[in-house]
Design an enzyme around this catalytic site. Structure first.
Site, PDB file in Angstrom:
ATOM      1  N   GLU A   1       0.865  -1.172   0.000  1.00 33.00           N
ATOM      2  CA  GLU A   1       0.000   0.000   0.000  1.00 33.00           C
ATOM      3  C   GLU A   1       0.906   1.227   0.000  1.00 33.00           C
ATOM      4  O   GLU A   1       1.612   1.466   0.987  1.00 33.00           O
ATOM      5  CB  GLU A   1      -0.915  -0.050   1.226  1.00 33.00           C
ATOM      6  CG  GLU A   1      -2.141   0.809   1.123  1.00 33.00           C
ATOM      7  CD  GLU A   1      -2.983   0.530  -0.128  1.00 33.00           C
ATOM      8  OE1 GLU A   1      -3.157  -0.642  -0.489  1.00 33.00           O
ATOM      9  OE2 GLU A   1      -3.446   1.508  -0.746  1.00 33.00           O
TER      10      GLU A   1
ATOM     11  N   CYS B   1       4.099  -2.317  -8.945  1.00 30.69           N
ATOM     12  CA  CYS B   1       2.784  -1.944  -8.416  1.00 30.69           C
ATOM     13  C   CYS B   1       2.874  -0.743  -7.462  1.00 30.69           C
ATOM     14  O   CYS B   1       3.120   0.353  -7.933  1.00 30.69           O
ATOM     15  CB  CYS B   1       2.106  -3.160  -7.796  1.00 30.69           C
ATOM     16  SG  CYS B   1       0.317  -2.945  -7.732  1.00 30.69           S
TER      17      CYS B   1
ATOM     18  N   ARG C   1      -3.648   5.549  -9.206  1.00 32.67           N
ATOM     19  CA  ARG C   1      -3.736   4.399  -8.294  1.00 32.67           C
ATOM     20  C   ARG C   1      -5.049   3.645  -8.509  1.00 32.67           C
ATOM     21  O   ARG C   1      -6.050   4.236  -8.899  1.00 32.67           O
ATOM     22  CB  ARG C   1      -3.677   4.868  -6.835  1.00 32.67           C
ATOM     23  CG  ARG C   1      -2.373   5.537  -6.476  1.00 32.67           C
ATOM     24  CD  ARG C   1      -2.385   6.007  -5.042  1.00 32.67           C
ATOM     25  NE  ARG C   1      -2.540   4.883  -4.125  1.00 32.67           N
ATOM     26  CZ  ARG C   1      -3.137   4.963  -2.934  1.00 32.67           C
ATOM     27  NH1 ARG C   1      -3.655   6.093  -2.527  1.00 32.67           N
ATOM     28  NH2 ARG C   1      -3.219   3.900  -2.172  1.00 32.67           N
TER      29      ARG C   1
ATOM     30  N   ILE D   1      -2.742  -6.507  -9.324  1.00 31.53           N
ATOM     31  CA  ILE D   1      -3.508  -6.549  -8.073  1.00 31.53           C
ATOM     32  C   ILE D   1      -3.763  -5.107  -7.617  1.00 31.53           C
ATOM     33  O   ILE D   1      -2.835  -4.410  -7.208  1.00 31.53           O
ATOM     34  CB  ILE D   1      -2.743  -7.319  -6.971  1.00 31.53           C
ATOM     35  CG1 ILE D   1      -2.387  -8.737  -7.450  1.00 31.53           C
ATOM     36  CG2 ILE D   1      -3.569  -7.371  -5.682  1.00 31.53           C
ATOM     37  CD1 ILE D   1      -1.408  -9.468  -6.547  1.00 31.53           C
ATOM     38  N   ARG D   2      -5.001  -4.669  -7.721  1.00 33.72           N
ATOM     39  CA  ARG D   2      -5.341  -3.262  -7.418  1.00 33.72           C
ATOM     40  C   ARG D   2      -4.281  -2.331  -8.001  1.00 33.72           C
ATOM     41  O   ARG D   2      -3.725  -1.466  -7.325  1.00 33.72           O
ATOM     42  CB  ARG D   2      -5.497  -3.060  -5.908  1.00 33.72           C
ATOM     43  CG  ARG D   2      -6.595  -3.939  -5.312  1.00 33.72           C
ATOM     44  CD  ARG D   2      -6.891  -3.593  -3.865  1.00 33.72           C
ATOM     45  NE  ARG D   2      -7.358  -2.236  -3.772  1.00 33.72           N
ATOM     46  CZ  ARG D   2      -7.022  -1.379  -2.798  1.00 33.72           C
ATOM     47  NH1 ARG D   2      -6.207  -1.750  -1.852  1.00 33.72           N
ATOM     48  NH2 ARG D   2      -7.509  -0.173  -2.780  1.00 33.72           N
TER      49      ARG D   2
ATOM     50  N   HIS E   1       3.039  -7.536 -11.050  1.00 33.62           N
ATOM     51  CA  HIS E   1       3.889  -8.224 -10.064  1.00 33.62           C
ATOM     52  C   HIS E   1       4.601  -9.413 -10.692  1.00 33.62           C
ATOM     53  O   HIS E   1       4.135 -10.555 -10.557  1.00 33.62           O
ATOM     54  CB  HIS E   1       3.014  -8.778  -8.930  1.00 33.62           C
ATOM     55  CG  HIS E   1       2.441  -7.744  -8.027  1.00 33.62           C
ATOM     56  ND1 HIS E   1       3.103  -7.265  -6.917  1.00 33.62           N
ATOM     57  CD2 HIS E   1       1.258  -7.101  -8.053  1.00 33.62           C
ATOM     58  CE1 HIS E   1       2.353  -6.374  -6.306  1.00 33.62           C
ATOM     59  NE2 HIS E   1       1.227  -6.252  -6.978  1.00 33.62           N
TER      60      HIS E   1
ATOM     61  N   GLU F   1       7.128 -10.883  -9.669  1.00 36.83           N
ATOM     62  CA  GLU F   1       7.702 -11.749  -8.623  1.00 36.83           C
ATOM     63  C   GLU F   1       6.753 -12.882  -8.241  1.00 36.83           C
ATOM     64  O   GLU F   1       7.128 -13.789  -7.509  1.00 36.83           O
ATOM     65  CB  GLU F   1       8.083 -10.913  -7.384  1.00 36.83           C
ATOM     66  CG  GLU F   1       6.943 -10.441  -6.496  1.00 36.83           C
ATOM     67  CD  GLU F   1       6.190  -9.233  -7.046  1.00 36.83           C
ATOM     68  OE1 GLU F   1       6.434  -8.826  -8.200  1.00 36.83           O
ATOM     69  OE2 GLU F   1       5.327  -8.713  -6.312  1.00 36.83           O
TER      70      GLU F   1
HETATM   71  N1  GLN Z   1      -3.342  -0.253  -4.665  1.00 36.06           N
HETATM   72  C1  GLN Z   1      -2.044  -0.195  -4.041  1.00 36.06           C
HETATM   73  C2  GLN Z   1      -1.622   1.257  -3.815  1.00 36.06           C
HETATM   74  O1  GLN Z   1      -2.274   2.136  -4.266  1.00 36.06           O
HETATM   75  C3  GLN Z   1      -1.012  -0.940  -4.859  1.00 36.06           C
HETATM   76  C4  GLN Z   1      -1.363  -2.419  -4.888  1.00 36.06           C
HETATM   77  C5  GLN Z   1      -0.185  -3.332  -5.031  1.00 36.06           C
HETATM   78  O2  GLN Z   1       0.965  -2.989  -4.802  1.00 36.06           O
HETATM   79  N2  GLN Z   1      -0.498  -4.561  -5.361  1.00 36.06           N
HETATM   80  O3  GLN Z   1      -0.636   1.507  -3.174  1.00 36.06           O
END
Ligand code: GLN
Length: 201
Positions: free
Chosen positions: A48, A79, A109, A138-139, A179, A181
């Site tokens: 995050e 990310c 974001r 992922i998000r 990602h 990894e």
């Molecule tokens: N949504 C997260 C952010 O805004 C990032 C998500 C992630 O690293 N998988 O920081």
């Protein structure tokens, strides 16, 4: 053998460490300024971004990190790490006061929408041989604007007929929305380690 640090403030560290070791790097978790001084390069993992910035401030890492980036240290952000490397954040109602900065880009974001928290795509990444990379989002953020000095390495289909920038490079700074990894495909990390070796040579 270059030593690649992994910013170890939140998580996603072991996954990056395993792929970096497979690419031939020595790996060190970075939580304090002395550890940052001991590495040749740095990976900013996912998580995050707001929390990572807060923790970096608490651990007195914010200014040292910015200095390393300004001095040309190779840094790869995946990310949340991509968000941290952005000079600008798109106003989308998810505030982030500041980033580490370094790449002349604007990042949005959670850009792909909260209804689809995670998905996978095949993406062609310029400079990465051997066919498309299976990318796990992922998000994830996307890059909504990239400056002239930024090389766009990959775009991904958003699912509604448009494509968005999901991998960029500016000098020694590399960032992906996804990602690598998590897939067992080490090619993005190998590409980063080549940047690190070129600089250390
Ligand atoms: N949504 C997260 C952010 O805004 C990032 C998500 C992630 O690293 N998988 O920081």
């Amino acid at each position: 053998m270059p030593t690649v640090g992994i910013l170890a403030l939140q998580g996603d560290v072991r996954e990056h460490a395993a792929v970096l070791r497979a690419a031939g790097a020595d790996v060190l978790g970075v939580r304090r300024p002395a550890e940052l001084e001991a590495v040749d390069a740095l990976v900013l993992p996912g998580g995050e971004s707001t929390t990572i910035v807060k923790l970096a401030r608490t651990f007195d890492l914010l200014d040292p990190l910015r200095k390393c980036i300004a001095d040309g240290m190779p840094v790869y952000g995946s990310c949340a790490g991509m968000i941290l490397l952005a000079d600008r954040i798109d106003g989308d109602g998810s505030p982030l006061e500041e980033t580490f900065g370094g790449i002349d880009m604007t990042v949005r974001r959670n850009a792909f929408g909260r209804q689809v928290d995670s998905f996978e795509r095949e993406v062609e990444v310029a400079g990465v041989p051997g066919g498309p990379v299976r990318a796990v989002f992922i998000r994830a953020p996307w890059v909504s604007q990239a400056g002239d000095g930024v090389r766009v390495l990959a775009r991904a289909d958003t699912g509604d007929g448009t494509t968005r920038i999901v991998a960029v490079r500016q000098g020694n700074l590399l960032a992906t929305s996804f990602h690598p990894e998590l897939t067992g495909d080490g090619r993005i990390h190998a590409y980063f380690c080549d940047i690190v070796r070129e600089r250390s040579a």
